[in-house]
Design a protein around this motif. Structure first.
Motif, PDB file in Angstrom:
ATOM      1  N   PHE A 189       0.831  -1.213   0.000  1.00  0.00           N
ATOM      2  CA  PHE A 189       0.000   0.000   0.000  1.00  0.00           C
ATOM      3  C   PHE A 189       0.862   1.259   0.000  1.00  0.00           C
ATOM      4  N   PHE A 190       1.810   1.342   0.931  1.00  0.00           N
ATOM      5  CA  PHE A 190       2.618   2.563   1.051  1.00  0.00           C
ATOM      6  C   PHE A 190       3.589   2.717  -0.119  1.00  0.00           C
ATOM      7  N   LEU A 191       4.025   1.598  -0.705  1.00  0.00           N
ATOM      8  CA  LEU A 191       4.877   1.672  -1.887  1.00  0.00           C
ATOM      9  C   LEU A 191       4.150   2.363  -3.030  1.00  0.00           C
ATOM     10  N   HIS A 192       2.912   1.927  -3.286  1.00  0.00           N
ATOM     11  CA  HIS A 192       2.144   2.525  -4.386  1.00  0.00           C
ATOM     12  C   HIS A 192       1.690   3.932  -4.041  1.00  0.00           C
ATOM     13  N   LEU A 193       1.412   4.193  -2.766  1.00  0.00           N
ATOM     14  CA  LEU A 193       1.038   5.541  -2.361  1.00  0.00           C
ATOM     15  C   LEU A 193       2.158   6.529  -2.668  1.00  0.00           C
ATOM     16  N   CYS A 194       3.372   6.203  -2.248  1.00  0.00           N
ATOM     17  CA  CYS A 194       4.511   7.119  -2.443  1.00  0.00           C
ATOM     18  C   CYS A 194       4.928   7.201  -3.907  1.00  0.00           C
ATOM     19  N   ALA A 195       4.925   6.064  -4.602  1.00  0.00           N
ATOM     20  CA  ALA A 195       5.327   6.072  -6.010  1.00  0.00           C
ATOM     21  C   ALA A 195       4.353   6.880  -6.852  1.00  0.00           C
ATOM     22  N   CYS A 196       3.053   6.687  -6.617  1.00  0.00           N
ATOM     23  CA  CYS A 196       2.055   7.432  -7.383  1.00  0.00           C
ATOM     24  C   CYS A 196       2.110   8.917  -7.040  1.00  0.00           C
ATOM     25  N   ALA A 197       2.317   9.238  -5.755  1.00  0.00           N
ATOM     26  CA  ALA A 197       2.438  10.638  -5.350  1.00  0.00           C
ATOM     27  C   ALA A 197       3.626  11.298  -6.057  1.00  0.00           C
ATOM     28  N   CYS A 205      -0.771  25.984  -5.197  1.00  0.00           N
ATOM     29  CA  CYS A 205       0.248  24.948  -4.983  1.00  0.00           C
ATOM     30  C   CYS A 205      -0.167  23.984  -3.869  1.00  0.00           C
ATOM     31  N   THR A 206      -0.734  24.540  -2.797  1.00  0.00           N
ATOM     32  CA  THR A 206      -1.184  23.702  -1.682  1.00  0.00           C
ATOM     33  C   THR A 206      -2.306  22.780  -2.117  1.00  0.00           C
ATOM     34  N   TRP A 207      -3.235  23.306  -2.892  1.00  0.00           N
ATOM     35  CA  TRP A 207      -4.329  22.478  -3.405  1.00  0.00           C
ATOM     36  C   TRP A 207      -3.813  21.382  -4.326  1.00  0.00           C
ATOM     37  N   LEU A 208      -2.831  21.707  -5.153  1.00  0.00           N
ATOM     38  CA  LEU A 208      -2.263  20.708  -6.066  1.00  0.00           C
ATOM     39  C   LEU A 208      -1.592  19.577  -5.292  1.00  0.00           C
ATOM     40  N   VAL A 209      -0.829  19.930  -4.251  1.00  0.00           N
ATOM     41  CA  VAL A 209      -0.176  18.901  -3.437  1.00  0.00           C
ATOM     42  C   VAL A 209      -1.220  18.061  -2.705  1.00  0.00           C
ATOM     43  N   GLY A 210      -2.261  18.713  -2.182  1.00  0.00           N
ATOM     44  CA  GLY A 210      -3.338  17.958  -1.532  1.00  0.00           C
ATOM     45  C   GLY A 210      -4.029  17.013  -2.498  1.00  0.00           C
ATOM     46  N   ALA A 211      -4.271  17.501  -3.724  1.00  0.00           N
ATOM     47  CA  ALA A 211      -4.937  16.680  -4.735  1.00  0.00           C
ATOM     48  C   ALA A 211      -4.091  15.481  -5.137  1.00  0.00           C
ATOM     49  N   LEU A 212      -2.768  15.672  -5.226  1.00  0.00           N
ATOM     50  CA  LEU A 212      -1.910  14.549  -5.626  1.00  0.00           C
ATOM     51  C   LEU A 212      -1.926  13.449  -4.570  1.00  0.00           C
ATOM     52  N   VAL A 240      -4.478  12.807  -2.544  1.00  0.00           N
ATOM     53  CA  VAL A 240      -5.788  12.165  -2.646  1.00  0.00           C
ATOM     54  C   VAL A 240      -5.793  11.171  -3.806  1.00  0.00           C
ATOM     55  N   GLY A 241      -5.280  11.612  -4.955  1.00  0.00           N
ATOM     56  CA  GLY A 241      -5.208  10.724  -6.115  1.00  0.00           C
ATOM     57  C   GLY A 241      -4.333   9.516  -5.865  1.00  0.00           C
ATOM     58  N   ALA A 242      -3.192   9.728  -5.199  1.00  0.00           N
ATOM     59  CA  ALA A 242      -2.290   8.613  -4.896  1.00  0.00           C
ATOM     60  C   ALA A 242      -2.930   7.634  -3.921  1.00  0.00           C
ATOM     61  N   THR A 243      -3.699   8.157  -2.966  1.00  0.00           N
ATOM     62  CA  THR A 243      -4.377   7.286  -1.995  1.00  0.00           C
ATOM     63  C   THR A 243      -5.420   6.423  -2.677  1.00  0.00           C
ATOM     64  N   VAL A 244      -6.197   7.033  -3.574  1.00  0.00           N
ATOM     65  CA  VAL A 244      -7.208   6.263  -4.312  1.00  0.00           C
ATOM     66  C   VAL A 244      -6.548   5.152  -5.125  1.00  0.00           C
ATOM     67  N   HIS A 245      -5.473   5.506  -5.827  1.00  0.00           N
ATOM     68  CA  HIS A 245      -4.746   4.502  -6.613  1.00  0.00           C
ATOM     69  C   HIS A 245      -4.234   3.373  -5.729  1.00  0.00           C
ATOM     70  N   SER A 246      -3.629   3.716  -4.596  1.00  0.00           N
ATOM     71  CA  SER A 246      -3.037   2.698  -3.732  1.00  0.00           C
ATOM     72  C   SER A 246      -4.103   1.806  -3.099  1.00  0.00           C
ATOM     73  N   VAL A 247      -5.237   2.388  -2.733  1.00  0.00           N
ATOM     74  CA  VAL A 247      -6.337   1.590  -2.172  1.00  0.00           C
ATOM     75  C   VAL A 247      -6.838   0.582  -3.201  1.00  0.00           C
ATOM     76  N   MET A 263      -1.117   2.747 -16.845  1.00  0.00           N
ATOM     77  CA  MET A 263      -1.658   3.920 -17.513  1.00  0.00           C
ATOM     78  C   MET A 263      -1.278   5.203 -16.797  1.00  0.00           C
ATOM     79  N   ILE A 264      -1.226   5.175 -15.453  1.00  0.00           N
ATOM     80  CA  ILE A 264      -0.798   6.368 -14.720  1.00  0.00           C
ATOM     81  C   ILE A 264       0.618   6.738 -15.111  1.00  0.00           C
ATOM     82  N   SER A 265       1.519   5.753 -15.112  1.00  0.00           N
ATOM     83  CA  SER A 265       2.914   6.014 -15.471  1.00  0.00           C
ATOM     84  C   SER A 265       3.036   6.520 -16.901  1.00  0.00           C
TER      85      SER A 265
END
Length: 311
Positions: free
Chosen positions: A102-110, A141-148, A150-157, A205-207
């Protein structure tokens, strides 16, 4: 397997990078030193960006976030790999394996999303300089980092759920040094073709899409630089070259691993080491050696510390 009794796997065993014990001792020292460099180099960048007001710009805000992600990304796999060099049996619990995955994909996708955002930042700075401060404000910039995240969490889940819901009844040997989706699902006691397709569609596809978006943005940047002065082109290309090198070092291995079916290649372990350990170690070097502002800020930080020590 429906309707049949099976014994659930409680742990997995890694084969690791090598079975040669003497070589493992050497690798313990090498990768231990590399992990130390990752921590020191990335923490140094974070402290430098935070302490120098001259670096309180969107580009360095994202650079500080990249260093944070690199520390997290490498820490998911490197400490376990390093400690396993001293172990005869390299095991991890089932739950520990799923957590690592989970954390591997979370960090990699982020990191993939952040690298894409950094390319967008460079595109706005070079192609639309008059609108830069409004389009890339601190709030944006803060919103973009927050969004990334969220997106990484969805992908990892999604990746974790697809993996954990499969039945595992043996074998439990992973020919790798960490838990990732492709090698784990090959151990499932059921047909994983459909799951594999979903995983390739998701991670691959994300990559690939982010890489193509990065490529297009830099093509546009290169075209826009034709009318600039030689000094303007040099400064812009210097910043972009560092970012492109980081993108190639990180996204290249990700595309190699996640855009093909779950088949093993002899190079998989080397590629995995590259994007989990080598790239996070090289990122601080790439950004500091090619960036005069960061180097000057680090010198000021060093001089300030020396002054404090002497008082």
């Amino acid at each position: 397997m429906d309707g049949l009794n099976y014994t659930r796997v409680t742990h997995f065993t890694f084969l690791g990078l090598t079975s040669n014990h003497s070589l493992e001792l050497t690798l313990f020292v090498v990768f231990g030193f590399m992990y130390l460099l990752i921590l020191v180099g990335n923490v140094l960048i974070m402290v430098t960006v935070a302490s120098d007001r001259c670096l309180h710009t969107p580009m360095y805000f994202f650079l500080g976030n990249l260093s944070f992600i690199d520390i997290c990304h490498s820490s998911v796999t490197a400490p376990k790999m390093i400690s396993d060099f001293l172990s005869l049996r390299k095991t991890i619990s089932f739950n520990g394996c799923m957590a690592q995955l989970f954390f591997l994909h979370l960090c990699a996708c982020a990191e993939i999303f952040l690298l894409t955002i950094m390319a967008y930042d460079r595109y706005i700075a070079i192609c639309h300089p008059l609108q830069y401060m409004s389009l890339m404000s601190l709030k944006v910039c803060t919103w973009l980092v927050g969004a990334l995240w969220v997106g990484a969490t969805v992908h990892s889940v999604v990746q974790t759920v697809l993996t954990v819901q499969l039945p595992y009844c043996g074998p439990n040997i992973l020919d790798t040094f960490f838990c990732d989706v492709p090698p784990v699902i090959k151990l499932a006691c059921t047909d994983t073709y459909f799951t594999g397709v979903l995983i390739v569609s998701n991670s691959g596809m994300i990559s690939l899409v982010c890489f193509l978006a990065l490529l297009v943005s830099y093509i546009i940047i290169l075209v826009s630089l034709r009318g600039r002065t030689a000094e303007g082109r040099r400064k812009a290309l210097s910043t972009c070259a560092a970012h492109l090198l980081v993108v190639a070092l990180f996204l290249g291995p990700c595309i190699f691993i996640y855009t093909r079916p779950a088949t093993s290649f002899s190079a998989d372990k080397v590629v995995a080491v590259f994007y989990t350990v080598v790239t996070p170690m090289l990122n601080p070097v790439i950004y500091t050696l090619r960036n005069a502002e960061v180097k000057n800020s680090m010198k000021k930080l060093r001089d300030r510390k020396i002054f404090f020590m002497g008082t």
